[in-house]
Design a protein around this motif. Structure first.
Motif, PDB file in Angstrom:
ATOM      1  N   ASP A  73      63.027  43.659  45.785  1.00 34.73           N
ATOM      2  CA  ASP A  73      63.881  42.993  46.434  1.00 34.73           C
ATOM      3  C   ASP A  73      64.415  43.465  47.909  1.00 34.73           C
ATOM      4  O   ASP A  73      64.243  42.657  49.481  1.00 34.73           O
ATOM      5  CB  ASP A  73      65.307  43.274  45.770  1.00 34.73           C
ATOM      6  N   ARG A  74      64.323  45.082  48.134  1.00 34.36           N
ATOM      7  CA  ARG A  74      64.732  44.776  49.235  1.00 34.36           C
ATOM      8  C   ARG A  74      62.755  45.072  50.165  1.00 34.36           C
ATOM      9  O   ARG A  74      63.657  44.923  51.367  1.00 34.36           O
ATOM     10  CB  ARG A  74      65.041  47.044  49.396  1.00 34.36           C
ATOM     11  N   LEU A  75      62.153  45.655  50.095  1.00 36.23           N
ATOM     12  CA  LEU A  75      60.829  44.485  50.806  1.00 36.23           C
ATOM     13  C   LEU A  75      60.900  44.003  51.353  1.00 36.23           C
ATOM     14  O   LEU A  75      60.630  43.282  52.368  1.00 36.23           O
ATOM     15  CB  LEU A  75      59.568  45.021  49.809  1.00 36.23           C
ATOM     16  N   ALA A  76      61.559  42.664  50.057  1.00 36.93           N
ATOM     17  CA  ALA A  76      61.840  41.211  50.326  1.00 36.93           C
ATOM     18  C   ALA A  76      62.508  41.164  51.356  1.00 36.93           C
ATOM     19  O   ALA A  76      61.817  40.297  52.912  1.00 36.93           O
ATOM     20  CB  ALA A  76      61.597  40.467  49.991  1.00 36.93           C
ATOM     21  N   HIS A  77      63.445  41.640  51.879  1.00 33.56           N
ATOM     22  CA  HIS A  77      64.207  41.657  53.059  1.00 33.56           C
ATOM     23  C   HIS A  77      63.695  42.423  54.429  1.00 33.56           C
ATOM     24  O   HIS A  77      64.473  41.572  55.175  1.00 33.56           O
ATOM     25  CB  HIS A  77      65.514  42.503  52.242  1.00 33.56           C
ATOM     26  N   GLU A  78      62.949  42.698  54.229  1.00 33.93           N
ATOM     27  CA  GLU A  78      62.817  43.708  55.063  1.00 33.93           C
ATOM     28  C   GLU A  78      60.986  42.965  55.535  1.00 33.93           C
ATOM     29  O   GLU A  78      61.030  43.550  56.318  1.00 33.93           O
ATOM     30  CB  GLU A  78      62.219  45.147  54.959  1.00 33.93           C
ATOM     31  N   GLY A  79      60.367  42.151  54.794  1.00 27.71           N
ATOM     32  CA  GLY A  79      59.794  41.406  55.351  1.00 27.71           C
ATOM     33  C   GLY A  79      58.232  41.495  55.018  1.00 27.71           C
ATOM     34  O   GLY A  79      57.196  41.024  55.378  1.00 27.71           O
ATOM     35  N   ALA A  80      58.296  42.694  54.161  1.00 26.40           N
ATOM     36  CA  ALA A  80      57.319  43.100  53.518  1.00 26.40           C
ATOM     37  C   ALA A  80      56.403  42.948  52.068  1.00 26.40           C
ATOM     38  O   ALA A  80      55.925  43.803  51.873  1.00 26.40           O
ATOM     39  CB  ALA A  80      57.040  45.181  53.789  1.00 26.40           C
TER      40      ALA A  80
END
Length: 218
Positions: free
Chosen positions: A205-212
């Motif tokens: 989820d945190r990676l998705a928020h960063e576009g990764a």
């Protein structure tokens, strides 16, 4: 309590290092301190002690296992404590094998020690404006690491949140806030969302928020 030194070791070698240093400080150096050490009765295989980890164990954290996914584009730093460290290690495996995320695992033996060090460094810098600023230990540990940072423990979230100010890129905490349950370990960890699958989900989820990471893949 200023003279209380508290630790939550997860590995046998961590306990050995802490007890040995406590004996030195109390009986050889004569320091007026006492220790509170939280240990578990859960049975699991003990990992080998990483080289050069002794200082980190005493300061409050050290890197227990580095990801072998050297070419991964998505990265994470996972902080595990006590009984939940094994869940963090399982999350590392899931992230690497199923999602190509390179995650390093840090064993946090004492959030209070990291908290005290951070404030002590801030005070020193404040009192010595003409000198080269010192850096909190937790910042030294995580400053060079890439990716999102997620901490999981069976403590309430306020404990890891207490060191957030010194962590680059911010911290996402998972903990056991709320009322307790009379259940087995697996059910409790699922209920409080601190087991391997929730740690994995939080990292993605945190990676998705960063576009990764592609959010629909969740």
């Amino acid at each position: 309590v200023p003279h209380l030194i508290s630790y939550a070791p997860a590995c046998a070698f961590e306990i050995a290092v802490i007890v040995e240093d406590g004996i030195r400080r109390r009986y050889k150096e004569g320091e007026s301190i006492f220790y509170y050490i939280t240990v578990m009765n859960e049975q699991y295989e003990m990992p080998a002690m990483p080289a050069g980890s002794r200082e980190g164990i005493l300061k409050g954290m050290y890197r227990l296992r580095t990801s072998d996914k050297k070419k991964a584009k998505a990265r994470a730093q996972l902080l595990g404590s006590g009984a939940i460290l094994n869940e963090v290690l399982r999350a590392q495996e899931i992230l690497g094998q199923q999602y190509a995320v390179a995650a390093d695992v840090w064993s946090v033996t004492s959030y209070p020690q990291l908290y005290r060090d951070g404030h002590a460094v801030e005070r020193w810098n404040r009192m010595h404006p003409g000198d080269k600023p010192r850096v909190p230990y937790v910042t030294e540990c995580l400053g060079d690491g890439d990716g999102v940072i997620v901490a999981a423990s069976d403590y309430v979230k306020v404990l890891p949140d207490g060191i957030d100010r010194w962590i680059p890129r911010g911290l996402t905490s998972l903990g056991t806030d709320g009322f307790g349950r009379s259940e087995n370990r697996a059910s409790l960890r699922d209920f409080f969302e601190v087991d391997a699958k929730f740690i994995t989900y939080t990292v993605l989820d945190r990676l998705a928020h960063e576009g990764a990471f592609d959010a629909p893949a969740l």
